[in-house]
Structures are given as structure tokens and as C-alpha cells.
Design an enzyme around this catalytic site. Structure first.
Site, PDB file in Angstrom:
ATOM      1  N   ASN A 104       1.592   3.733   1.795  1.00 55.62           N
ATOM      2  CA  ASN A 104       2.381   4.240   2.926  1.00 55.62           C
ATOM      3  C   ASN A 104       3.496   3.290   3.352  1.00 55.62           C
ATOM      4  O   ASN A 104       4.274   3.607   4.243  1.00 55.62           O
ATOM      5  CB  ASN A 104       1.459   4.540   4.123  1.00 55.62           C
ATOM      6  CG  ASN A 104       0.853   3.282   4.730  1.00 55.62           C
ATOM      7  OD1 ASN A 104       0.706   2.264   4.052  1.00 55.62           O
ATOM      8  ND2 ASN A 104       0.497   3.343   5.992  1.00 55.62           N
ATOM      9  N   LYS A 105       3.586   2.123   2.725  1.00 55.45           N
ATOM     10  CA  LYS A 105       4.587   1.132   3.155  1.00 55.45           C
ATOM     11  C   LYS A 105       5.982   1.507   2.636  1.00 55.45           C
ATOM     12  O   LYS A 105       6.130   2.431   1.850  1.00 55.45           O
ATOM     13  CB  LYS A 105       4.192  -0.257   2.655  1.00 55.45           C
ATOM     14  CG  LYS A 105       2.765  -0.659   2.976  1.00 55.45           C
ATOM     15  CD  LYS A 105       2.566  -1.129   4.398  1.00 55.45           C
ATOM     16  CE  LYS A 105       1.111  -1.513   4.606  1.00 55.45           C
ATOM     17  NZ  LYS A 105       0.798  -2.023   5.915  1.00 55.45           N
ATOM     18  N   GLN A 106       6.989   0.719   3.027  1.00 52.47           N
ATOM     19  CA  GLN A 106       8.379   1.025   2.636  1.00 52.47           C
ATOM     20  C   GLN A 106       8.546   1.084   1.130  1.00 52.47           C
ATOM     21  O   GLN A 106       9.419   1.789   0.613  1.00 52.47           O
ATOM     22  CB  GLN A 106       9.342  -0.020   3.201  1.00 52.47           C
ATOM     23  CG  GLN A 106       9.649   0.133   4.678  1.00 52.47           C
ATOM     24  CD  GLN A 106       8.690  -0.654   5.549  1.00 52.47           C
ATOM     25  OE1 GLN A 106       7.556  -0.917   5.159  1.00 52.47           O
ATOM     26  NE2 GLN A 106       9.150  -1.021   6.736  1.00 52.47           N
ATOM     27  N   MET A 107       7.749   0.291   0.402  1.00 52.50           N
ATOM     28  CA  MET A 107       7.692   0.409  -1.059  1.00 52.50           C
ATOM     29  C   MET A 107       6.248   0.156  -1.464  1.00 52.50           C
ATOM     30  O   MET A 107       5.488  -0.469  -0.734  1.00 52.50           O
ATOM     31  CB  MET A 107       8.638  -0.590  -1.743  1.00 52.50           C
ATOM     32  CG  MET A 107       8.381  -2.040  -1.385  1.00 52.50           C
ATOM     33  SD  MET A 107       9.343  -3.201  -2.398  1.00 52.50           S
ATOM     34  CE  MET A 107       8.273  -3.342  -3.832  1.00 52.50           C
TER      35      MET A 107
ATOM     36  N   TYR B 210       0.865  -1.184   0.000  1.00 44.57           N
ATOM     37  CA  TYR B 210       0.000   0.000   0.000  1.00 44.57           C
ATOM     38  C   TYR B 210       0.905   1.241   0.000  1.00 44.57           C
ATOM     39  O   TYR B 210       2.087   1.154   0.345  1.00 44.57           O
ATOM     40  CB  TYR B 210      -0.896  -0.040   1.248  1.00 44.57           C
ATOM     41  CG  TYR B 210      -1.882   1.099   1.352  1.00 44.57           C
ATOM     42  CD1 TYR B 210      -2.955   1.185   0.478  1.00 44.57           C
ATOM     43  CD2 TYR B 210      -1.736   2.081   2.329  1.00 44.57           C
ATOM     44  CE1 TYR B 210      -3.855   2.238   0.573  1.00 44.57           C
ATOM     45  CE2 TYR B 210      -2.631   3.132   2.430  1.00 44.57           C
ATOM     46  CZ  TYR B 210      -3.687   3.205   1.540  1.00 44.57           C
ATOM     47  OH  TYR B 210      -4.577   4.246   1.633  1.00 44.57           O
TER      48      TYR B 210
END
Ligand SMILES: *Cc1c(COP(=O)(O)O)cnc(C)c1O
Length: 376
Positions: A184-187, A182
Site C-alpha cells: 500500500n506504500k508509495q512504491m 509494503y
């Protein structure tokens, strides 16, 4: 005075992602194409996993992972109440029951002793969550699983870039671990997820079940087991391939922002910062969550920060106290006191790789000024 609002999260995206999407669109092969396997190989190589399967979301990955370790109707899955709701919901998809156990007050991860006490003869699997990217105590969960013959699924949806106590990258273990993409995740791939595993049979089952239950050598309309549509498109996988290439800068950048926050907030009376790495474990930085001092109104603090142009949010609410879980399982306050205390005081502050030192200082300063006015 008119300073720009600071958002909670912001993905790092550029022309390379745009070009990758255009290339897929022009190829005419938007799904079930070559980007899927390429993305899986690149991801597996990056975390050092033997196998990886791309899926449509972290939630879908958790669902297929629980099925793969044999969770079904009437089983129990011991997991953390301090997580995003998807980790508990995944058990419900299989008519299994998520059984919560309290968390460790330092790491905020599922407490292995509490988990052990929650195991019954119906327990089929453990579902530890590496919350806020901090690795769960896998050695303890391995021992517990071995003692009772349980499966393990790791919710690594917040933990890309983290390392277990044994210094291996999260995602390298034999059991399934699930990542999420998603925005907002690290990628990110917009929406998406990845399941890593050491077990060839698990990968084969997941690859089939994400694709309507079709075996790799089967024709389009032939299906030999129940499946879902949990595929990730080639468009998303192409974005993911570019995003993997950015992690070499975005992971250190997140760590740098975390260090800046720690420096700026260290001396703030009563405020609890994310725990430092213990031993050789390493957090994969995902969010910067602080616990407000006892007695400070959390929602009032969030409103006051918003009025100063700073986005924040309660993170995370306790799952067992959500209305759906209360009504379905009769959960009440007081069942998991550590989780409830932490959940009631936790807020996520703006956190993203491109955050400047000035932005971190502004967030820290505004938070300190809001706290100084709060009635103690
Ligand atoms: C993001 C997240 C998920 C689910 O990921 P989706 O891709 O949004 O389905 C699951 N568990 C945790 C802890 C997460 O943070």
C-alpha cells in the site's frame, strides 16, 4: 446500481515488473546479487541521500537504525503514539522503552514541546514519524537532540516524495531515515524497506547486521558481530527498480487524488481533512485520512461505507492503548489527549494513484450521505 467496490489501496504494477522478476529468476541469482546495490543507488539518487541500504521491511530498517544510533538495553526512545505499531515496537526489540509524547493537533506529528518534556536521563534517541507523509518538525528535533546528545531516527515509511521545511527531500538528512515498500506504500516490492543515511559507518553497520553480522570482505560463514537476516532479495529489488521509475507519475497522481478529495469534501460539516502544507514543507501523499465529526460513531460509519461498496478503516489506533502496550506499560486513556481524540475519529478513505474522479466523488458522496444520517 451495481457499482464496483472501491478498495482502500491498489499498487500500480505492470509488465515491466513482471519482466524484471523473470529476468532475475532466469539469472539464477535470487539474493545477494547485483540488483541490491543497483536498487540502493537508484533510491539514494532519487531522494538525494548519500547512502541507502535495502532491508526486508520498514520494521527491520527501524530496528537496525535504532541499533545504529546506539539504542540498547534500558534506554528510552521518545516517539509518537499516533503511528503504525512498528515504530514503537522497534525500540522493544532492543529492550529499550518507547516513551510516548502527544502529537500536534494540526500536523498529527510528534509535538516537539511534548517530546522535550518526555526526555529523561535515560533517553537515547528521538524517533519522529512523518505520519501520513507529512514531514515532522526536524529543526525542532535537531535542537532537542543537540541539547541532550540524542540520536535521531526518522520513520519515513509513509513519507516518500515529501519535503522538509528546508525543501530538501525526506531521506536526505545525515541521520537514518527508514522507508517501507509494503503493497500500500508509495512504491512496493511486496515486502521491503530502505534505510538512508549520510554516515558511511552507519551504512557499513546496517549492511553487516542485515546479513548475519558479516563484514563485506568476509567469507560466507565468518561473522564478527551479532546480525539478523534482514536482506531484501534480488527479486524484490528488481521490482523496486521498476517502481522507482513509476514515481514520476504515481506521486503527482496521488497529489491529484488528494486535491480531488479536498474539493469534494471541503464543505462537509464537522469533518477534518488532512492539513494543508505549512510553509515550504510538502506532504508525500500516502493515505487520505479524515477525522469524523465529534459524536459520530466511527465503526458504524465504516460499516455503513462498506455496505455501500467503499472500503475504509480506522487509521490509526493509538499505540499506547493497544492491549499489549496497556498490559506491559500500564498505559491508560487520558495520557495523550490529542492523540486519543484524533485516533478515535480517524478513518482512511480509498486512496491510490489510479483512482478516477468519479470514484473520488462516489466516496465523498457516500461519506456525506452516511454522515447526514448519523445521529449528531
Ligand atoms: C508501513 C509502516 C511501517 C513498517 O513498514 P513494514 O514494511 O510493514 O515493516 C512503519 N511505520 C509506519 C508509520 C508505517 O506506515
Amino acid at each position: 446500481m451495481a457499482s464496483e467496490p472501491i478498495p482502500l489501496a491498489r499498487p500500480v504494477l505492470g509488465e515491466a515488473e513482471e519482466q524484471a522478476v523473470i529476468d532475475v529468476l532466469r539469472s539464477g541469482q535470487l539474493s545477494l546479487g547485483p540488483r541490491v546495490a543497483e536498487f540502493e543507488r537508484a533510491f539514494a539518487e532519487m531522494v538525494g541521500a548519500r547512502r541507502a541500504s535495502a532491508v526486508s521491511s520498514g520494521t527491520a530498517g527501524l530496528h537496525l537504525a535504532l541499533r545504529a544510533v546506539g539504542v540498547g538495553d534500558g534506554d528510552e526512545v521518545v516517539t509518537s503514539p499516533f503511528s503504525f505499531v512498528a515504530s514503537a515496537n522497534a525500540a522493544l526489540f532492543e529492550r529499550a522503552r518507547p516513551v510516548f509524547a502527544d502529537i500536534d493537533p494540526l500536523t498529527l506529528n510528534l509535538d516537539p514541546h511534548a517530546a522535550a518534556a518526555a526526555v529523561t536521563e535515560r533517553t537515547r534517541a528521538l524517533l519522529p514519524v512523518h505520519i501520513f507523509g507529512y514531514p515532522a518538525d526536524m529543526e525542532a528535533f535537531d535542537a532537542l537532540a543537540a541539547r541532550h546528545g540524542l540520536g535521531i531516527v526518522e520513520d519515513a515509511c509513509e513519507a516518500l516524495g515529501g519535503r522538509y521545511q528546508d525543501m530538501r527531500d525526506i531521506g536526505q538528512r545525515e541521520n537514518p531515515a527508514v522507508f517501507a515498500f509494503y503493497a500500500n506504500k508509495q512504491m512496493t516490492t511486496g515486502e521491503g524497506g530502505m534505510l538512508t543515511t549520510g554516515d558511511a559507518a552507519v551504512k557499513e553497520r546496517v549492511d553487516s547486521e542485515r546479513n548475519q553480522g558479516r563484514a563485506p570482505d568476509m567469507d560466507w560463514l565468518d561473522h564478527d558481530r551479532l546480525g539478523f537476516n534482514y536482506r531484501l532479495s534480488d527479486i524484490a529489488c528488481a521490482i523496486g527498480l521498476v517502481q522507482i521509475g513509476r514515481l514520476g507519475t504515481t506521486i503527482p497522481a496521488r497529489r491529484r487524488v488528494a486535491d480531488l478529495y479536498r474539493e469534494a469534501l471541503d464543505a462537509t460539516e464537522g469533518l477534518t481533512l488532512p492539513c494543508e502544507d505549512q510553509g515550504r514543507a510538502q506532504r508525500g501523499w500516502f493515505v487520505f485520512v479524515v477525522q469524523l465529526p465529534h459524536g459520530v460513531e466511527r465503526d458504524e460509519t465504516i460499516r455503513a461505507l462498506a455496505a455501500r461498496g467503499i472500503q475504509s478503516k480506522p487509521y490509526l489506533p493509538a499505540i499506547h492503548l493497544m492491549s499489549f502496550y496497556r498490559e506491559r506499560f500500564g498505559h491508560r486513556e487520558g495520557e495523550f489527549p490529542v492523540c486519543e481524540d484524533v485516533a478515535a475519529r480517524s478513518i482512511a478513505l480509498p486512496f491510490f494513484p489510479e483512482m478516477s474522479e468519479g470514484q473520488v466523488d462516489r466516496v465523498a458522496g457516500e461519506l456525506q450521505s452516511v454522515l447526514a444520517r448519523a445521529p449528531a
